[in-house]
Design a protein around this motif. Structure first.
Motif, PDB file in Angstrom:
ATOM      1  N   GLU A   2       0.977  -1.184   0.083  1.00  0.00           N
ATOM      2  CA  GLU A   2      -0.032  -0.114  -0.033  1.00  0.00           C
ATOM      3  C   GLU A   2       1.007   1.010   0.022  1.00  0.00           C
ATOM      4  O   GLU A   2       1.901   1.325   0.693  1.00  0.00           O
ATOM      5  CB  GLU A   2      -0.731  -0.113   1.256  1.00  0.00           C
ATOM      6  N   LYS A   3       0.500   2.368  -0.831  1.00  0.00           N
ATOM      7  CA  LYS A   3       1.264   3.317  -0.928  1.00  0.00           C
ATOM      8  C   LYS A   3       1.546   4.109   0.381  1.00  0.00           C
ATOM      9  O   LYS A   3       2.572   4.746   0.592  1.00  0.00           O
ATOM     10  CB  LYS A   3       0.642   4.310  -2.128  1.00  0.00           C
ATOM     11  N   ILE A   4       0.312   4.016   1.176  1.00  0.00           N
ATOM     12  CA  ILE A   4       0.560   4.855   2.352  1.00  0.00           C
ATOM     13  C   ILE A   4       1.499   4.388   3.426  1.00  0.00           C
ATOM     14  O   ILE A   4       2.194   4.999   4.001  1.00  0.00           O
ATOM     15  CB  ILE A   4      -0.982   4.703   3.210  1.00  0.00           C
ATOM     16  N   LYS A   5       1.696   2.884   3.437  1.00  0.00           N
ATOM     17  CA  LYS A   5       2.556   2.080   4.188  1.00  0.00           C
ATOM     18  C   LYS A   5       3.984   2.530   3.673  1.00  0.00           C
ATOM     19  O   LYS A   5       4.806   2.708   4.600  1.00  0.00           O
ATOM     20  CB  LYS A   5       2.428   0.818   4.414  1.00  0.00           C
ATOM     21  N   ARG A   8       4.979   6.114   4.225  1.00  0.00           N
ATOM     22  CA  ARG A   8       5.076   6.361   5.703  1.00  0.00           C
ATOM     23  C   ARG A   8       6.409   5.890   6.226  1.00  0.00           C
ATOM     24  O   ARG A   8       7.056   6.660   7.087  1.00  0.00           O
ATOM     25  CB  ARG A   8       3.908   5.562   6.528  1.00  0.00           C
ATOM     26  N   GLU A  34      -2.771   3.358  -5.710  1.00  0.00           N
ATOM     27  CA  GLU A  34      -2.932   2.752  -4.340  1.00  0.00           C
ATOM     28  C   GLU A  34      -2.028   1.662  -3.662  1.00  0.00           C
ATOM     29  O   GLU A  34      -1.709   1.607  -2.746  1.00  0.00           O
ATOM     30  CB  GLU A  34      -4.280   1.963  -3.975  1.00  0.00           C
ATOM     31  N   ASN A  35      -1.626   0.909  -4.680  1.00  0.00           N
ATOM     32  CA  ASN A  35      -0.720  -0.366  -4.307  1.00  0.00           C
ATOM     33  C   ASN A  35       0.657  -0.097  -5.380  1.00  0.00           C
ATOM     34  O   ASN A  35       0.642  -0.077  -6.666  1.00  0.00           O
ATOM     35  CB  ASN A  35      -1.381  -1.539  -4.561  1.00  0.00           C
TER      36      ASN A  35
END
Length: 257
Positions: A2-5, A8, A34-35
């Motif tokens: 996941e891009k957020i992970k 981050r 998103e991924n």
């Protein structure tokens, strides 16, 4: 992943807050998916890399560069740079975003300057007190200055460098900033380092080094190619399942003698 992970974790190591004032880092063009499962690394994104991407059977989800692909506002840069506008339009057609990590990577722990210091096999590596981007350390054994310059060339895998030999003739302690950090040499000198390594030093700065009776090793900006293997290592530490590829198309200018 996941891009957020992913971002981050990258932000923990190389937050935008530690970039140099006015530097352009982050998303240069496109929209992050998103991924993200595949990443292409390069020092600079240009038409040569674009053509490589076009030929790839499996396109990357992200192109991650060190130097900012668009340094300034998109409208201003692309309005007067036809070559960059073409590359930007073509990568947008492919739907692949370009993201850049520049001086935040230079400054952060295990980033550019730590990688270069480790390439020299320095001991006791640490940021300089008054320049957190720079790194300083000690050689295991002192070297005569010309011997050290040849040693640095070998460690950085370059054929030549330019030495200003105006200080101590024996090198034990070394400070550096990869790329173009020549103006910080006085900080290294004040903090007791025997030589400062950086690149792109202009004439007036060379004269200033000499006037201050100091040593400077001018290595080409392209030694920052170490960004690719270092960033690949970091990405795989974050997620070992990522597919990370490297494009190394940087060529050091030919030496005519």
């Amino acid at each position: 992943m996941e891009k957020i992970k992913l971002f981050r974790e990258l932000a923990k190591r190389f937050p935008k807050s530690i970039r140099s004032r006015g530097d352009r880092v982050g998303l240069m063009t496109g929209i992050l998916p998103e991924n993200i499962n595949s990443i292409l690394l390069c020092l600079d994104f240009d038409e040569e890399v674009l053509n490589i991407v076009k030929k790839m059977p499996n396109k990357p989800d992200l192109v991650l560069t060190h130097h900012p692909f668009i340094y300034g506002t998109r409208v201003r840069v692309l309005s007067h740079d036809d070559a960059k506008r073409y590359v930007c339009e073509e990568i947008d057609k492919l739907g692949i975003p370009v993201y850049s990590m520049h001086t935040n990577f230079d400054t952060g722990r295990d980033g550019m300057n730590d990688a270069l210091a480790n390439a020299l096999n320095l001991k006791n590596i640490k940021p300089l007190n008054f320049c957190k981007m720079a790194r300083g350390g000690e050689l295991e054994n002192p070297m005569e200055i010309h011997e050290f310059a040849l040693y640095a060339n070998k460690c950085f895998n370059i054929e030549y460098s330019h030495l200003i030999n105006a200080g101590t003739k024996t090198i034990k302690t070394v400070a550096m900033i990869g790329g173009g950090g020549s103006r910080e040499f006085k900080i290294a000198q004040k903090e007791g380092y025997d030589i400062f390594i950086s690149g792109d030093i202009p004439h007036h700065a060379r004269r200033d080094v000499i006037a201050n009776h100091y040593n400077f090793l001018d290595c080409s900006h392209e030694i920052e190619k170490i960004f690719m293997p270092q960033m690949k290592k970091i990405l795989l530490e974050i997620d070992s399942t990522l597919n990370v590829e490297i494009v190394d198309h940087e060529v050091i200018p030919e030496l005519i003698k």
